[in-house]
Design an enzyme around this catalytic site. Structure first.
Site, short mmCIF file in Angstrom:
data_model
loop_
_atom_site.label_atom_id
_atom_site.label_comp_id
_atom_site.label_asym_id
_atom_site.label_seq_id
_atom_site.Cartn_x
_atom_site.Cartn_y
_atom_site.Cartn_z
N TYR A 147 0.85 -1.19 0.00
CA TYR A 147 0.00 0.00 0.00
C TYR A 147 0.88 1.24 0.00
O TYR A 147 1.82 1.36 0.80
CB TYR A 147 -0.89 -0.02 1.24
N ASP A 242 9.33 2.79 -0.58
CA ASP A 242 8.32 3.39 0.30
C ASP A 242 8.66 2.99 1.72
O ASP A 242 8.31 1.90 2.18
CB ASP A 242 6.92 2.91 -0.09
N LYS A 270 5.30 8.75 8.98
CA LYS A 270 5.21 8.15 10.31
C LYS A 270 6.16 8.80 11.31
O LYS A 270 5.89 9.87 11.83
CB LYS A 270 5.44 6.64 10.24
#
Length: 431
Positions: A147, A242, A270
């Protein structure tokens, strides 16, 4: 846990559903995958969260990874307070933006220049646009189960066959937006090589979670990332890592440090916001110089580099300069993964524990999990029962089989022991 101990959360959820779709602002929070009512959180401290009913639990969601120092870390809180007192947003440059990017560059040698944005989705979307502009090609390769945010061109469904080409995974995403995105099998380097042999001249980039975290934790197979690096060089495509989850999580320099591979472009989020909304994308100087105002690729954001979020990120990343912190996380995470697996085995429950550093998933499956196809064959009903049993025993796990558990520096040996003991009881109760 008896409804009497969740009464306020039940009422809060009913109220939320009157104003917010599904009562939540991100789908997994709704507890649809595990059943029941989500606890509404009142506060967090260290390794624990407390809901509005007063129930305290050991937290392994940690805001889905950012809180590597734990909840309400004093230095992060102080940095936020100092920054907020000076103003919450300017839409103009601040020195903090530069300081945060300098911390990122120090940890990631592959990043010459980086730009701050407000989310991982925005960072991944921008990196893909930049890769297409730099190479003059349109096609992107991603992997089933990985994702990269909810931008239209990256929401491509993993089909039952070997690859999916141009099939959106969400209504509202037009086929044209996903037409140039190809999804291949994670950990299958031969499939990637075969595709690039046939279509390499059309591929702008491969984007990959170097350690998958959005189908549950799935480590890269030996040689997989190295093959991606070699193949992208060979075919003139860019390699995008990613590292929204893995950056500063599996090592200070992310998966690139852990596996010794440099990406052309890196997507971060994050942890670099210390719990506040921040993302970043960066990479080689020649690629990043294509970005406006230096080049023709447009990307902008009024709140990019928000001073309060940047302050939280700097305070967090400074704490992560200590190698002992990562050694301690490794020790506790290893013990937790092994303890959960042992508890399941003792109860006769088939499970597989996947872990990289301080992120782990206990799959309710009797086979090794190496890709999306393996992951989706897990027993999600068994996980749901286990999740509910752990919740009543004071442990908050991700409300989905296909997510990671995260440890923080605030988790103690006692927390890990208590979690394993709770699991032993929960396995027995949830069979």
């Amino acid at each position: 846990m008896a409804d009497s101990k969740r009464r306020k959360s039940h009422a809060a959820f009913r109220r939320a559903k009157k104003s917010i779709p599904g009562g939540v602002n991100s789908p997994v929070r709704a507890f649809r995958a595990v059943g029941g009512t989500p606890p509404f959180i009142a506060k967090g401290s260290g390794s624990r969260i407390t809901d509005i009913d007063g129930n305290s639990r050991i937290d392994y969601v940690m805001s889905w990874g950012p809180l590597i120092l734990g909840h309400a870390h004093p230095k992060v809180g102080e940095a936020i307070s100092r920054a907020a007192a000076k103003g919450t947003s300017f839409g103009a440059p601040t020195e903090g933006e530069t300081a945060l990017v300098e911390e990122i560059r120090d940890a990631f040698p592959s990043i010459d220049l980086a730009r701050l944005v407000s989310s991982g989705t925005e960072a991944a979307m921008s990196a893909v646009r930049l890769a297409r502009a730099f190479t003059g090609r349109d096609r992107i390769i991603k992997f089933d189960g990985c994702y990269h945010g909810h931008a239209d061109s990256l929401l491509v469904k993993a089909g039952s066959g070997a690859l999916t080409f141009g099939t959106p995974s969400s209504p509202g995403v037009v086929k044209a937006a996903a037409r140039e995105t190809v999804s291949l099998r994670y950990n299958d380097a031969d499939m990637v090589a075969d595709y690039l042999t046939r279509h390499g001249g059309k591929v702008a980039a491969i984007i990959v979670e170097p350690v998958a975290g959005n189908m549950g934790v799935v480590p890269p197979a030996r040689g997989f990332l190295q093959a991606l690096r070699r193949l992208t060089h060979k075919h003139g495509a860019l390699l995008i890592f990613d590292e929204v989850i893995t950056g500063f999580r599996v090592a200070r320099g992310g998966a690139q440090e852990l596996y010794g591979i440099g990406a052309d472009l890196t997507v971060l989020g994050k942890i670099i916001g210390g719990g506040l909304p921040v993302g970043a994308f960066g990479g080689r100087r020649d690629i990043m110089k294509k970005l406006s105002p230096l080049g023709p690729v447009y990307q902008a954001g009024t709140l990019s580099g928000n001073p309060v979020a940047v302050a939280a990120g700097i305070a967090t990343l400074k704490e992560l300069r200590r190698p002992a912190l990562y050694r301690n996380l490794e020790t506790k995470s290893k013990r937790l993964a092994e303890g959960l697996a042992a508890a399941a085995k003792k109860a006769g429950v088939p499970t597989t524990a996947n872990r990289v550093g301080s992120m782990l998933t206990l799959f309710f499956a009797d086979r090794s999990i190496t890709n999306y196809g393996d992951a989706v064959r897990s027993d999600t009903r068994a996980y749901a029962r286990f999740h509910a049993a752990m919740l009543t025993r004071g442990v908050y796990l991700a409300p989905s089989q296909f997510e990671a558990a995260f440890l923080s520096a605030a988790h103690t040996t006692a927390d890990v022991t208590a979690t394993i003991e709770a699991a032993e009881e929960a396995f027995a109760a949830s069979r």
